[in-house]
Each structure stands twice: as C-alpha cells, then as structure tokens.
Design an enzyme around this catalytic site. Structure first.
Site, PDB file in Angstrom:
ATOM      1  N   SER A 291      -1.623   7.345  -4.905  1.00  0.00           N
ATOM      2  CA  SER A 291      -0.577   6.726  -5.891  1.00  0.00           C
ATOM      3  C   SER A 291       0.679   6.917  -5.458  1.00  0.00           C
ATOM      4  CB  SER A 291      -0.783   6.988  -7.373  1.00  0.00           C
ATOM      5  OG  SER A 291       0.054   6.029  -7.878  1.00  0.00           O
ATOM      6  N   ASP A 302       5.959   5.653   7.650  1.00  0.00           N
ATOM      7  CA  ASP A 302       6.349   4.455   8.160  1.00  0.00           C
ATOM      8  C   ASP A 302       7.679   4.637   9.051  1.00  0.00           C
ATOM      9  OD1 ASP A 302       3.945   3.090   7.750  1.00  0.00           O
ATOM     10  OD2 ASP A 302       4.534   1.929   5.991  1.00  0.00           O
ATOM     11  N   LYS A 316      -5.309   5.004  -3.453  1.00  0.00           N
ATOM     12  CA  LYS A 316      -4.870   4.165  -4.410  1.00  0.00           C
ATOM     13  C   LYS A 316      -3.421   3.239  -4.422  1.00  0.00           C
ATOM     14  CE  LYS A 316      -4.054   4.652  -9.472  1.00  0.00           C
ATOM     15  NZ  LYS A 316      -2.732   3.847  -9.651  1.00  0.00           N
TER      16      LYS A 316
END
Length: 549
Positions: A291, A302, A316
């Site tokens: 999460s 990224d 998740k």
C-alpha cells in the site's frame, strides 16, 4: 460460416449491452428487491428456526459473508470496534504506552514505548503484569488486560508487575497520557557517511518524522541514505505523498486514484519544498511492503530517484475510504485503484474474477504490461514492485521458528537481562557458549517439542501406506526413514546453532534498549543492508542501475 456465427454474436452483444446500459431505476429496483428478500428471510428464520437465534450475530455473519466475496480490505466496523480502528489508523490512544503479549501463559510487557508513562515508571521488556488497580489479571486475554490499561489521559492507574530475579512484586502508580506511537522504528548511521531510516507505519506525522531523521543524519555526516520499508503494511495516502516529497521537487505527481465515482478520482502531487533531491538513496522492500510503502517505493523508482533492493512487494494497489453507517458504525470500502507516475497499477490479486471455489489468483504474467521510468527503465504492473536488486534470504530452520513461537527465546532474554543488568556494548555483543548451554537447559526444563514438515510428511506417508495396505511390505523402510529423521532432528540445536544464537542476541539487545539495541546487533549482518551499503559505496554501479551515466 460467417453467416452461421453472425446472429449468435449479435445476440450475445445485445444481451451484454442491455445489461451495460440498464437504467438506474432498474438497478435500484434490484437492490430494493434483494433487501426485501433478505429482511423477510431473516424474519422467517427468527420466527420459525428450531432454536433461538441471536439477531446481531446472525446479521454480522451475513454482512461478513457479503463482504468476503469482495476483497479483504472492505470491512464493516461496528460501534464497539470504532476505537480500535481509530487507534490503528491514527496511532493514538489514552494509556500507559506499552505493548503486551502472552508469553508462556503470562501477560508480559513486550514493548514499553520510550519516554511514555510505562517506560518512565521503570517497566521493562519481559515484566509480567499480575494485577491492575488491585484486580488480578493472570489468565486474562490481552484484549481484557489492554482494555484495563487504557483510559482517559491524566487518570491514575496502579500496575503490579512481577520481574524475574526479584522476590517481591513491584506496585507502580502511573498516570495515563495520550499515547502517540512513532512511525520510525529506528534511524542512525550504519557507516560514517551512510544514514539508515526504518519506517514501520504511515500514521499521522510519518513524513515529519522521516524529514527530521533525514536532516539530523545529514548533520551527523550522512551523504547517502537507506530507507527501510520492509514489512511496512502502509497507512495514510497523504503521508506517503509527503514522504516522496522529501526527495523530489514540488509539483510532481506521486500517485493518482481511479474508481467508479469519477468525481472522487484524484491526482496527488508534491506540494512542499523537498529536503534533498540529490542524495543517493536505497529503498529496502519485502513481500510485506504494501500500500503506502509501495506508493513511496514505486514513485521513487519511477522517477529513478532510488534503487530498490530486497524482494518483490505485496502488490496492494487498492484505495479504501471510510463511510458512515447507521448507529455509529462504519464501512471501510475499496473505492479505487491507485496508479504511480509511470502509469502502472501494482495490484497483484484479481478479486473481481474469482475461481469457482472462491479463491483469488495473482494476475498472470502474460497480462502484465510494460511501462517506463523517467529515464526509460522497464518496469511492470500487475504484481507488486520488482526490486532493482533481488536479495535472497535463507529461511530460518523449523526449530528456530518454533523456539521463537514458543516464547522461550523471549523468556531467555528476560532472564539474561535480569542476571546481567548492566547494558553491554551492543555493537560488539555476543553470548557465550555457557549462555547457549543455559538456553538448552531452559528448553529442556520446559519440555519443548516441535515437528518438522519432513516429519509430518513421513507420518502422513505411513498413514497412507497403512490405508492402502502397503505398510506391511514397506514397514522396514518407512521405520528406517522415521528413525533417520528423528536422529537428524536430535542434532538441530547444533546444526542451527549459529542462527539460534543470532536470534537470541537480537532479542537480548531488544530487551536492553528496544529498537536501538536490536538495530545495533542486527544491521551489521543484515543481507539487504549490506547489499545497500555495497551499492552506495560504488558510485558507478549506483548510476548504472538508474541510467544516470
């Protein structure tokens, strides 16, 4: 051939489109109809079932059954559980500031939070709680004892504790306070120029704690940083965004959410000035990182801002929202999926398409899509975050796991610290051969037993052989195998001595100075930390991974 398949195809499409474009009124009629059926069914059961039924329990089972068909994060929270839910999401409650657990049938303190009432009163790890306000609590559940310890701030409580090695029980008068649990388990320098931060939760204040730790570590000489998110289950989304913001400029997208209610869809961007956008950074992840911790790790991956080391994360990618219900109850419901800057969603389990038996499968590798980081590195969706460097861990032996679960490791640490009250230099701490011998005596005194998977499988094999009438002709071989396993098992305390000693040393260190002690003992031999230090000390390797060359 084309004509023969045209009409069935049109018919199927017609049916699908008919359902897809059903009027809202039809849908609301189905809802009202289903609720009416449920209400009348419940009334009939209540009136005519052969035995008395408990309405609240029956309805709760119905609610739980309905939600179980969705995902494990959508949950009903009745009024009597609201306080526990609030504590889990805010990390705040009124009490003395101590975790408790059942160890060898005793209610003991497993973690007195530093600088809170229990800690200041002198309560130590391993102390047994025998009475609260004169009421004996031996044999009570942790839930019952915890409820007695909690209360309004500034109220007094009397706690009677029993400590190993002391003849008399200690009676402590403690004033409750508002307890706010730290998100940071530990931070410090693992090398003169490498800082380490262990973040365990994302409750309110997580980003401020990380920011303060980062600034302090830089002042102490840190020129590189390790952020440890292993086993971090997540928490508040805005705290995750703010942690990312510490390392990337203002105005950058961290995560976006997309769900059924379009007006709830939102893009979360960094709003503040960062602390450091250049410091070389490693993030440690594991199968238990989920999460909010995946948002942090994934976003920084990224943006090519950090190297990920460890194991593939949990996966998740679902967002929950809390909605109020009647009678002060609440519904925690999954309302959206989140997407990190590259555009990928890292949700691993497909709860929408369950198998006939109700089980859920991971999204198939063939269905995963390729995405690109800011500098063009390949990353994938559909199954958690893949670390840039995978670290293999040797699983601990069955005997080691069993010793931990039995509470005997904890019990030995309590005794060791009572017999050796002066805190040693934990950076060079090791138990002696004599200490290990004492531990083996302790487990013998407690008649410790355990079974290995191999042992259980052999037993099952023998039972199957008897059932299928092969046992007589195979008896000698099966008994020989069983005896060989028993003989091998009898030497486990020798075979797994090194890892058992390491577990004992870490628990003893935790007893002395909690997280700080455990970190001093464990971090120098932590494989992922060692790998992180290796990469941070090799500038060329670090830049190559992130396409910085």
């Amino acid at each position: 051939m084309w004509r023969r398949t045209k009409w069935p195809l049109i018919l199927v499409l017609g049916v699908v489109l008919a359902f897809a474009f059903r009027k809202p009124a039809e849908k609301y009629f189905d809802i009202a109809k289903s609720l009416d059926i449920f209400a009348t069914l419940f009334k009939e059961i209540n009136a005519y079932y052969v035995d008395e039924v408990e309405p609240q329990k029956l309805i709760r089972k119905g609610i739980d059954g309905m939600l179980e068909s969705l995902d494990p994060y959508t949950d009903y929270i009745p009024e009597d559980e609201i306080e526990s839910f609030r504590i889990s999401t805010t990390g705040q409650y009124g009490g003395i500031g101590a975790l408790i657990g059942i160890i060898n049938k005793k209610t003991v303190v497993t973690f007195p939070y530093k600088d809170f009432p229990a800690y200041r009163s002198g309560i130590k790890v391993g102390d047994e709680i025998v009475a609260i306000d004169g009421k004996n609590v031996q044999g009570k559940s942790t839930t019952d004892v915890s409820a007695l310890l909690k209360g309004q701030p500034k109220t007094d409580i009397e706690v009677t504790i029993r400590r190993y090695g002391q003849k008399e029980d200690l009676v402590l008068k403690i004033k409750r306070e508002k307890i706010s649990i730290d998100n940071l388990a530990y931070y410090g320098l693992v090398e003169p120029t490498i800082g380490y931060i262990r973040l365990d939760d994302f409750t309110p204040g997580a980003s401020n704690e990380v920011s303060s730790a980062l600034i302090e570590l830089k002042q102490r000489g840190a020129q590189k940083i390790i952020l440890d998110l292993r086993e971090n289950p997540g928490g508040l989304l805005h705290e995750a965004v703010n942690v990312v913001n510490l390392f990337i400029p203002r105005g950058q997208e961290v995560v976006s959410t997309k769900g059924k209610v379009e007006e709830w869809n939102k893009s979360y961007t960094t709003l503040n000035s960062p602390v450091d956008t250049e410091i070389p950074m490693i993030i440690l992840v594991s199968e238990g990182s989920a999460s909010a911790s995946e948002i942090v790790a994934g976003s920084l991956q990224d943006y090519d801002r950090a190297v990920l080391i460890g194991k593939k994360t949990f996966g998740k990618g679902l967002v929950q929202t809390t909605r109020p219900l009647a009678y002060n109850s609440q519904l925690k419901v999954t309302t959206a999926k989140y997407y990190i800057p590259s555009g990928r969603c890292i949700q691993a389990l497909d709860y929408t398409h369950r198998k006939d038996d109700g089980t859920v499968e991971r999204i198939a590798d063939s269905l995963k899509s390729e995405f690109k980081t800011k500098r063009g590195r390949k990353v994938y969706d559909g199954g958690g975050l893949d670390p840039d460097i995978d670290v293999e861990y040797e699983p601990v032996g069955t005997i080691t796991s069993a010793l931990i679960s039995s509470g005997l490791v904890f019990e030995f640490a309590s005794r060791y610290c009572a017999e050796n009250p002066a805190t040693p230099d934990l950076k060079s701490f090791h138990i002696t051969d004599k200490d290990y011998e004492k531990f083996t005596h302790l487990i013998k005194e407690n008649k410790f037993t355990y079974s290995t998977p191999l042992e259980r499988n052999t037993k099952q094999l023998i039972e199957t052989a008897k059932k299928e009438k092969y046992y007589t002709e195979m008896e000698a071989q099966l008994n020989a195998l069983k005896n060989k396993i028993d003989a091998s098992k009898s030497t486990d305390m020798i075979r797994f001595r090194t890892e058992i000693i390491q577990v004992l040393e870490e628990q003893i260190a935790f007893h002395y100075t909690q997280n700080e002690g455990q970190a001093e003992v464990s971090l120098p031999r932590d494989r992922a930390v060692l790998e992180a230090r290796k990469i941070l000390n090799n500038d060329a390797a670090y830049k190559k991974i992130l396409f910085l060359n």
